[in-house]
Design a protein around this motif. Structure first.
Motif, PDB file in Angstrom:
ATOM      1  N   HIS A 162       0.827  -1.205   0.000  1.00  0.00           N
ATOM      2  CA  HIS A 162       0.000   0.000   0.000  1.00  0.00           C
ATOM      3  C   HIS A 162       0.866   1.261   0.000  1.00  0.00           C
ATOM      4  CE1 HIS A 162      -2.593   2.966   2.401  1.00  0.00           C
ATOM      5  NE2 HIS A 162      -3.015   3.026   1.154  1.00  0.00           N
ATOM      6  N   SER A 202      -4.522  -3.599   5.998  1.00  0.00           N
ATOM      7  CA  SER A 202      -4.500  -4.555   4.891  1.00  0.00           C
ATOM      8  C   SER A 202      -3.977  -5.887   5.417  1.00  0.00           C
ATOM      9  CB  SER A 202      -3.586  -4.060   3.769  1.00  0.00           C
ATOM     10  OG  SER A 202      -4.075  -2.855   3.225  1.00  0.00           O
ATOM     11  N   ASN A 211      -3.440 -10.829  -1.339  1.00  0.00           N
ATOM     12  CA  ASN A 211      -4.137  -9.812  -0.553  1.00  0.00           C
ATOM     13  C   ASN A 211      -5.502 -10.359  -0.154  1.00  0.00           C
ATOM     14  OD1 ASN A 211      -6.260  -7.236  -1.000  1.00  0.00           O
ATOM     15  ND2 ASN A 211      -4.591  -6.959   0.437  1.00  0.00           N
ATOM     16  N   ASP A 241      -7.522  -8.498   2.450  1.00  0.00           N
ATOM     17  CA  ASP A 241      -8.321  -7.300   2.742  1.00  0.00           C
ATOM     18  C   ASP A 241      -7.433  -6.095   2.485  1.00  0.00           C
ATOM     19  OD1 ASP A 241     -10.463  -5.770   3.507  1.00  0.00           O
ATOM     20  OD2 ASP A 241     -10.315  -6.226   5.645  1.00  0.00           O
ATOM     21  N   TRP A 242      -8.013  -4.993   2.060  1.00  0.00           N
ATOM     22  CA  TRP A 242      -7.229  -3.827   1.657  1.00  0.00           C
ATOM     23  C   TRP A 242      -7.680  -2.603   2.433  1.00  0.00           C
ATOM     24  CZ3 TRP A 242      -2.795  -3.468  -0.702  1.00  0.00           C
ATOM     25  CH2 TRP A 242      -2.402  -2.309  -1.354  1.00  0.00           C
ATOM     26  N   ALA A 292      -7.054   4.069   1.001  1.00  0.00           N
ATOM     27  CA  ALA A 292      -6.283   3.416  -0.062  1.00  0.00           C
ATOM     28  C   ALA A 292      -5.536   4.426  -0.938  1.00  0.00           C
ATOM     29  CB  ALA A 292      -7.203   2.564  -0.931  1.00  0.00           C
ATOM     30  N   SER A 335      -4.771   0.257  -5.856  1.00  0.00           N
ATOM     31  CA  SER A 335      -5.508  -1.006  -5.944  1.00  0.00           C
ATOM     32  C   SER A 335      -4.836  -2.070  -5.084  1.00  0.00           C
ATOM     33  CB  SER A 335      -5.539  -1.490  -7.390  1.00  0.00           C
ATOM     34  OG  SER A 335      -6.194  -0.556  -8.202  1.00  0.00           O
ATOM     35  N   PRO A 336      -5.617  -3.051  -4.627  1.00  0.00           N
ATOM     36  CA  PRO A 336      -5.037  -4.144  -3.840  1.00  0.00           C
ATOM     37  C   PRO A 336      -3.928  -4.862  -4.615  1.00  0.00           C
ATOM     38  CG  PRO A 336      -7.423  -4.209  -3.712  1.00  0.00           C
ATOM     39  CD  PRO A 336      -7.071  -3.182  -4.741  1.00  0.00           C
TER      40      PRO A 336
END
Length: 121
Positions: free
Chosen positions: A45, A67, A76, A78-79, A97, A101-102
């Motif tokens: 991230h 995350s 991944n 959870d973000w 975020a 993007s994850p």
């Protein structure tokens, strides 16, 4: 790829994290369901370290933005759902975020020889 010694088997505890610097790579080692795994000690991230994160159900949770990543696959789960460890409401997750993007964690191939653990970098 280069095979490098990183630790002994008894250095790696179940559901705990061991941080190592290996040839310029910041690596986290853990033992999940009896399997040794190695991932980059860097949340994709914002690049912050994961070493102070918690291990829960085979995943490491980023202590900064929540995350979570599967320690065996790097996937991944959870973000960005928290801020400095405090869970945040769902509507804030996209703000946390910052448009990113994850992404998965980088993983390293692990090999055990007797009581020694090696990774490939």
């Amino acid at each position: 790829m280069e095979k490098i010694f990183v630790a002994n088997l008894d250095d790696i505890e179940t559901d705990a994290l061991l941080s190592k610097n290996v040839s310029g790579n910041k690596v986290l080692l853990s033992r999940i369901n009896g399997q040794i795994c190695a991932v980059e000690n860097r949340c994709p991230h914002l690049g912050l370290p994961l070493a102070k994160g918690k291990v829960c159900d085979g995943a490491v949770v980023c202590p900064f933005h929540g995350s979570s990543f599967d320690l065996l696959s790097g996937e991944n789960i959870d973000w960005t759902n928290a801020f400095v460890g405090m869970p945040m409401p769902g509507w804030t997750h996209k703000l946390i975020a910052l448009g990113k993007s994850p992404q998965p964690l980088k993983t390293f191939k692990v090999e055990c020889e007797g009581e020694q653990i090696f990774i490939y970098v």
